[in-house]
Design a protein around this motif. Structure first.
Motif, PDB file in Angstrom:
ATOM      1  N   ARG A 145       0.833  -1.200   0.000  1.00  0.00           N
ATOM      2  CA  ARG A 145       0.000   0.000   0.000  1.00  0.00           C
ATOM      3  C   ARG A 145       0.871   1.255   0.000  1.00  0.00           C
ATOM      4  O   ARG A 145       1.849   1.348   0.740  1.00  0.00           O
ATOM      5  N   LEU A 146       0.458   2.218  -0.824  1.00  0.00           N
ATOM      6  CA  LEU A 146       1.127   3.514  -0.876  1.00  0.00           C
ATOM      7  C   LEU A 146       0.108   4.599  -0.533  1.00  0.00           C
ATOM      8  O   LEU A 146      -0.971   4.636  -1.111  1.00  0.00           O
ATOM      9  N   GLY A 147       0.470   5.445   0.411  1.00  0.00           N
ATOM     10  CA  GLY A 147      -0.370   6.575   0.773  1.00  0.00           C
ATOM     11  C   GLY A 147       0.510   7.798   0.980  1.00  0.00           C
ATOM     12  O   GLY A 147       1.503   7.725   1.696  1.00  0.00           O
ATOM     13  N   ALA A 148       0.144   8.896   0.346  1.00  0.00           N
ATOM     14  CA  ALA A 148       0.919  10.128   0.475  1.00  0.00           C
ATOM     15  C   ALA A 148       0.700  10.755   1.844  1.00  0.00           C
ATOM     16  O   ALA A 148      -0.420  10.748   2.365  1.00  0.00           O
ATOM     17  N   GLY A 153       6.284  12.407   0.804  1.00  0.00           N
ATOM     18  CA  GLY A 153       6.365  11.369   1.823  1.00  0.00           C
ATOM     19  C   GLY A 153       5.327  10.281   1.594  1.00  0.00           C
ATOM     20  O   GLY A 153       4.227  10.538   1.098  1.00  0.00           O
ATOM     21  N   ILE A 154       5.704   9.058   1.955  1.00  0.00           N
ATOM     22  CA  ILE A 154       4.822   7.888   1.815  1.00  0.00           C
ATOM     23  C   ILE A 154       4.637   7.267   3.195  1.00  0.00           C
ATOM     24  O   ILE A 154       5.595   7.142   3.962  1.00  0.00           O
ATOM     25  N   GLN A 155       3.406   6.889   3.514  1.00  0.00           N
ATOM     26  CA  GLN A 155       3.091   6.291   4.821  1.00  0.00           C
ATOM     27  C   GLN A 155       3.983   5.095   5.103  1.00  0.00           C
ATOM     28  O   GLN A 155       4.279   4.297   4.209  1.00  0.00           O
ATOM     29  N   LYS A 156       4.344   4.972   6.377  1.00  0.00           N
ATOM     30  CA  LYS A 156       5.173   3.836   6.817  1.00  0.00           C
ATOM     31  C   LYS A 156       4.285   2.624   7.076  1.00  0.00           C
ATOM     32  O   LYS A 156       4.149   2.148   8.198  1.00  0.00           O
ATOM     33  N   ASP A 157       3.678   2.132   6.023  1.00  0.00           N
ATOM     34  CA  ASP A 157       2.819   0.960   6.093  1.00  0.00           C
ATOM     35  C   ASP A 157       3.662  -0.248   6.517  1.00  0.00           C
ATOM     36  O   ASP A 157       4.787  -0.413   6.040  1.00  0.00           O
ATOM     37  N   VAL A 188      -1.797   0.714  -4.602  1.00  0.00           N
ATOM     38  CA  VAL A 188      -0.909  -0.385  -4.231  1.00  0.00           C
ATOM     39  C   VAL A 188       0.151  -0.588  -5.310  1.00  0.00           C
ATOM     40  O   VAL A 188      -0.142  -0.528  -6.507  1.00  0.00           O
ATOM     41  N   ALA A 189       1.378  -0.818  -4.873  1.00  0.00           N
ATOM     42  CA  ALA A 189       2.492  -1.100  -5.774  1.00  0.00           C
ATOM     43  C   ALA A 189       2.645  -2.609  -5.893  1.00  0.00           C
ATOM     44  O   ALA A 189       2.551  -3.335  -4.897  1.00  0.00           O
ATOM     45  N   THR A 190       2.906  -3.067  -7.112  1.00  0.00           N
ATOM     46  CA  THR A 190       2.993  -4.510  -7.356  1.00  0.00           C
ATOM     47  C   THR A 190       4.299  -4.938  -8.013  1.00  0.00           C
ATOM     48  O   THR A 190       4.468  -6.107  -8.337  1.00  0.00           O
ATOM     49  N   ARG A 191       5.224  -3.984  -8.229  1.00  0.00           N
ATOM     50  CA  ARG A 191       6.468  -4.315  -8.932  1.00  0.00           C
ATOM     51  C   ARG A 191       7.672  -3.753  -8.184  1.00  0.00           C
ATOM     52  O   ARG A 191       7.754  -2.559  -7.947  1.00  0.00           O
ATOM     53  N   LEU A 192       8.611  -4.644  -7.858  1.00  0.00           N
ATOM     54  CA  LEU A 192       9.886  -4.252  -7.256  1.00  0.00           C
ATOM     55  C   LEU A 192      10.962  -4.497  -8.310  1.00  0.00           C
ATOM     56  O   LEU A 192      11.042  -5.589  -8.875  1.00  0.00           O
ATOM     57  N   THR A 193      11.780  -3.483  -8.579  1.00  0.00           N
ATOM     58  CA  THR A 193      12.702  -3.530  -9.717  1.00  0.00           C
ATOM     59  C   THR A 193      14.113  -3.134  -9.325  1.00  0.00           C
ATOM     60  O   THR A 193      14.313  -2.215  -8.524  1.00  0.00           O
ATOM     61  N   LEU A 194      15.077  -3.827  -9.898  1.00  0.00           N
ATOM     62  CA  LEU A 194      16.476  -3.428  -9.841  1.00  0.00           C
ATOM     63  C   LEU A 194      16.699  -2.530 -11.054  1.00  0.00           C
ATOM     64  O   LEU A 194      16.483  -2.951 -12.194  1.00  0.00           O
ATOM     65  N   PHE A 195      17.080  -1.285 -10.796  1.00  0.00           N
ATOM     66  CA  PHE A 195      17.302  -0.306 -11.853  1.00  0.00           C
ATOM     67  C   PHE A 195      18.786   0.007 -11.993  1.00  0.00           C
ATOM     68  O   PHE A 195      19.530   0.009 -11.005  1.00  0.00           O
TER      69      PHE A 195
END
Length: 178
Positions: free
Chosen positions: A71-74, A91-95, A148-155
């Motif tokens: 979950r992402l919340g500003a 800032g993003i909530q510390k979920d 909600v974020a669904t992708r974790l990426t190495l950039f």
């Protein structure tokens, strides 16, 4: 190559963050991040070789095992640095899910002897660098709606005279069934 691990912003959240950034650009000077480069960094690795990049990919797999969407919340705006030369961020909530994923990611990197910036994790999306904030207020701002974020990426980060460009090296989909 310079590398980092980040959550990709979901499309609607990214679009709304880009709109917020455009509104801020009307009242603040600075080098604003291109909309396609908006992300939430979990770990900055710095310079890595190909072997370290492969190890980082394995760390992503291990950290994401059994992890569902995050979950992402500003929470509002913040800055690093001086008001006349700041990094401006959302800032993003510390979920708990987000904080747990960041902890696991860093643990998996450390378990593979991969170095990363060990500063405490403060979830945020960088909007501008070298920002000069006005003395008065910023006016009415519309913040992104929760998503909600669904992708974790190495950039890979490729530095140029006009700023950084990011190239996806490896992505793990967070399991929506969890």
């Amino acid at each position: 190559m310079r590398a980092f691990v980040a959550l990709e912003l979901p499309e609607a959240f990214a679009d709304e963050t880009a709109a917020l950034s455009r509104a801020l650009a009307e009242v603040c000077d600075g080098r604003f991040v291109d909309p396609e480069n908006l992300h939430l960094t979990l770990a900055f690795l710095g310079e890595v070789g190909e072997a370290e990049a492969r190890s980082a990919m394995a760390a992503l797999d291990a950290a994401c095992l059994g992890t569902g969407p995050v979950r992402l919340g500003a929470t509002g705006l913040g800055t690093f640095g001086r008001a006349s030369d700041a990094t401006l961020w959302l800032g993003i909530q510390k979920d708990p899910q987000l904080m747990g994923l960041a902890d696991r990611m860093r643990e998996e990197l450390a378990a593979r002897d991969l170095s990363y910036d060990e500063k405490g994790f403060l979830p945020h999306v960088t909007l501008a660098r070298r920002a000069r904030l006005p003395r008065g207020g910023l006016g009415e701002l519309a913040f992104p709606l929760p998503d909600v974020a669904t992708r974790l990426t190495l950039f890979r980060s490729i530095l140029g005279s006009d700023g950084a460009r990011y190239k996806s090296l490896y992505t793990v989909e967070l399991d929506a069934r969890l």
